[in-house]
Design an enzyme around this catalytic site. Structure first.
Site, mmCIF file in Angstrom:
data_model
loop_
_atom_site.group_PDB
_atom_site.id
_atom_site.type_symbol
_atom_site.label_atom_id
_atom_site.label_comp_id
_atom_site.label_asym_id
_atom_site.label_seq_id
_atom_site.Cartn_x
_atom_site.Cartn_y
_atom_site.Cartn_z
ATOM 1 N N ARG A 74 2.655 -20.010 -1.983
ATOM 2 C CA ARG A 74 3.792 -19.636 -1.137
ATOM 3 C C ARG A 74 4.642 -20.847 -0.776
ATOM 4 O O ARG A 74 5.867 -20.796 -0.819
ATOM 5 C CB ARG A 74 3.283 -18.932 0.114
ATOM 6 C CG ARG A 74 2.586 -17.615 -0.191
ATOM 7 C CD ARG A 74 2.066 -16.966 1.070
ATOM 8 N NE ARG A 74 1.311 -15.753 0.754
ATOM 9 C CZ ARG A 74 1.259 -14.680 1.531
ATOM 10 N NH1 ARG A 74 1.891 -14.666 2.683
ATOM 11 N NH2 ARG A 74 0.566 -13.626 1.170
ATOM 12 N N LYS A 98 -7.745 -10.733 11.583
ATOM 13 C CA LYS A 98 -6.687 -9.748 11.359
ATOM 14 C C LYS A 98 -6.910 -8.942 10.082
ATOM 15 O O LYS A 98 -6.271 -7.923 9.872
ATOM 16 C CB LYS A 98 -5.312 -10.413 11.336
ATOM 17 C CG LYS A 98 -5.049 -11.316 10.155
ATOM 18 C CD LYS A 98 -3.655 -11.906 10.265
ATOM 19 C CE LYS A 98 -3.342 -12.823 9.087
ATOM 20 N NZ LYS A 98 -1.994 -13.416 9.213
ATOM 21 N N ASP A 99 -7.842 -9.396 9.216
ATOM 22 C CA ASP A 99 -8.164 -8.644 8.005
ATOM 23 C C ASP A 99 -9.105 -7.468 8.267
ATOM 24 O O ASP A 99 -9.213 -6.563 7.437
ATOM 25 C CB ASP A 99 -8.832 -9.555 6.974
ATOM 26 C CG ASP A 99 -7.862 -10.526 6.326
ATOM 27 O OD1 ASP A 99 -6.647 -10.410 6.565
ATOM 28 O OD2 ASP A 99 -8.325 -11.412 5.581
ATOM 29 N N ARG A 133 5.167 -6.299 9.169
ATOM 30 C CA ARG A 133 5.390 -6.693 10.563
ATOM 31 C C ARG A 133 6.422 -7.816 10.654
ATOM 32 O O ARG A 133 7.360 -7.753 11.457
ATOM 33 C CB ARG A 133 4.063 -7.150 11.184
ATOM 34 C CG ARG A 133 4.214 -7.803 12.562
ATOM 35 C CD ARG A 133 2.924 -8.470 12.985
ATOM 36 N NE ARG A 133 2.495 -9.538 12.089
ATOM 37 C CZ ARG A 133 2.958 -10.789 12.136
ATOM 38 N NH1 ARG A 133 3.847 -11.122 13.040
ATOM 39 N NH2 ARG A 133 2.515 -11.694 11.295
ATOM 40 N N ARG A 134 6.248 -8.843 9.832
ATOM 41 C CA ARG A 134 7.205 -9.949 9.842
ATOM 42 C C ARG A 134 8.575 -9.490 9.350
ATOM 43 O O ARG A 134 9.607 -9.854 9.917
ATOM 44 C CB ARG A 134 6.680 -11.096 8.969
ATOM 45 C CG ARG A 134 5.481 -11.820 9.578
ATOM 46 C CD ARG A 134 4.881 -12.820 8.608
ATOM 47 N NE ARG A 134 3.726 -13.506 9.180
ATOM 48 C CZ ARG A 134 2.684 -13.928 8.498
ATOM 49 N NH1 ARG A 134 2.629 -13.720 7.182
ATOM 50 N NH2 ARG A 134 1.686 -14.550 9.096
ATOM 51 N N ARG A 139 3.420 -12.756 -2.364
ATOM 52 C CA ARG A 139 1.960 -12.737 -2.475
ATOM 53 C C ARG A 139 1.486 -14.103 -2.920
ATOM 54 O O ARG A 139 2.261 -14.976 -3.239
ATOM 55 C CB ARG A 139 1.502 -11.681 -3.497
ATOM 56 C CG ARG A 139 1.555 -10.236 -3.034
ATOM 57 C CD ARG A 139 0.528 -9.897 -1.963
ATOM 58 N NE ARG A 139 -0.802 -10.398 -2.275
ATOM 59 C CZ ARG A 139 -1.697 -9.762 -3.035
ATOM 60 N NH1 ARG A 139 -1.401 -8.619 -3.586
ATOM 61 N NH2 ARG A 139 -2.904 -10.290 -3.223
ATOM 62 N N CYS A 180 -1.477 1.410 7.015
ATOM 63 C CA CYS A 180 -1.474 0.033 6.510
ATOM 64 C C CYS A 180 -0.073 -0.541 6.364
ATOM 65 O O CYS A 180 0.082 -1.742 6.160
ATOM 66 C CB CYS A 180 -2.210 -0.043 5.180
ATOM 67 S SG CYS A 180 -1.412 0.869 3.848
#
Length: 317
Positions: free
Chosen positions: A150, A78-79, A126-127, A144, A237
């Site tokens: 996290r 996905k990167d 997106r989330r 981040r 982006c």
């Protein structure tokens, strides 16, 4: 010949790279891991959208490939930008991990059990968009840092919950902290989430041949379809876009089933559509679904640009 495998230094990246290295070793190859530091690793506070998306995790690895410092690089798929590189090729996409998102919340709570006003961390537009659309009254916070950082924000009480990729947590052996794996009906994952991409120089036929044995045809078809949605939409982006493809049994054998969403970042609307077709036509299925999304108003909801770029997702998280 020893294959030099470029990897980022994070726990997740190293784990993913080691997994690929071990598969290659099982095939009789000697593999050496070479650590590469990326801009995204050095700066863990600036929002990814401001840094140009997750391409910041890819560029240093690609530079090392081009310079001949390494022979192959492992990315969270996905990167990767959707625009192909003429001198590089994704030689293998191994069998995918669980592509879904996962909630890690205090006190073992699920998403529906979090009280209104609960603080939920995510660095992904997106989330954020899909969480807002659920109308649960959550307070979303920018997030981040690596997976450990996290998770620590929930453990120390700074946040009530975080949303991460289930695949990343499984790979580093932290699936035990997950309080809910989110159904794609609520939260469609990022295109390519849960999959790895093994990239090599296009003219390095020996490494291409060695790596090709790791490729999984079903996983490749699914992620090709998902990324075709992103490419056809020419998504900037910061565009909140999710897509998930699966290989299912149809009337005439294997069929590729694809779902996608384009959402408003404030949760004020989304367009969700689906399409199906042959796995052999994965790119065409994805592009057809993207055009359907556009016809039904996707461009009115999210920033879609004239230049395909990358999706704003933290690697593996």
């Amino acid at each position: 010949m020893t294959l030099r495998l470029g990897t980022r230094r994070s726990t997740l990246a190293t784990t993913q790279s080691t997994w690929v290295a071990d598969r290659l070793r099982d095939l009789g190859h000697e593999v050496e891991l070479v650590e590469i530091t990326t801009e995204g690793d050095r700066d863990r506070t600036t929002p990814l959208a401001s840094m140009g998306g997750t391409g910041v995790f890819v560029s240093a690895l690609r530079e090392a490939l081009r310079e001949g410092t390494v022979d192959l690089a492992v990315h969270s798929l996905k990167d990767l930008p959707t625009t192909p590189e003429a001198d590089l090729v994704v030689a293998a996409i191994p069998t995918r991990e669980d592509p879904r998102d996962a909630l890690v919340a205090r006190d073992g709570l699920t998403l529906g059990e979090l009280p209104a006003g609960s603080t939920v961390g995510t660095g992904s537009p997106r989330r954020r968009a899909q969480l807002e659309a659920l109308g649960l009254g959550l307070e979303l916070r920018e997030l981040r840092g690596n997976v450990g950082t996290r998770l620590g924000k929930v453990a120390d009480g700074e946040l009530d919950a975080v949303v991460l990729a289930h695949a990343g947590l499984r790979r580093i052996g932290r699936a035990d902290v997950v309080t809910e794996v989110l159904d794609p009906i609520q939260m469609l994952p990022a295109p390519g989430q849960g999959a790895l991409a093994v990239e090599v120089r296009a003219d390095d036929t020996a490494t291409r041949d060695a790596v090709a044995a790791l490729d999984d045809a079903d996983t490749r078809a699914c992620v090709v379809a998902e990324r075709a949605v992103l490419a056809e939409l020419e998504a900037g982006c910061s565009a909140p876009i999710g897509a998930l493809a699966e290989i299912v049994l149809g009337d005439e054998g294997d069929e590729l089933s694809l779902r996608a969403v384009v959402a408003n970042i404030d949760g004020e609307g989304d367009v969700r559509r689906s399409a199906a077709g042959s796995p052999a036509d994965a790119d065409a299925v994805g592009r057809r679904l993207a055009r359907l999304l556009l016809e039904d108003g996707a461009a009115d909801l999210a920033p879609l640009t004239s230049s395909p770029t990358v999706h704003t997702e933290r690697s593996g998280a």
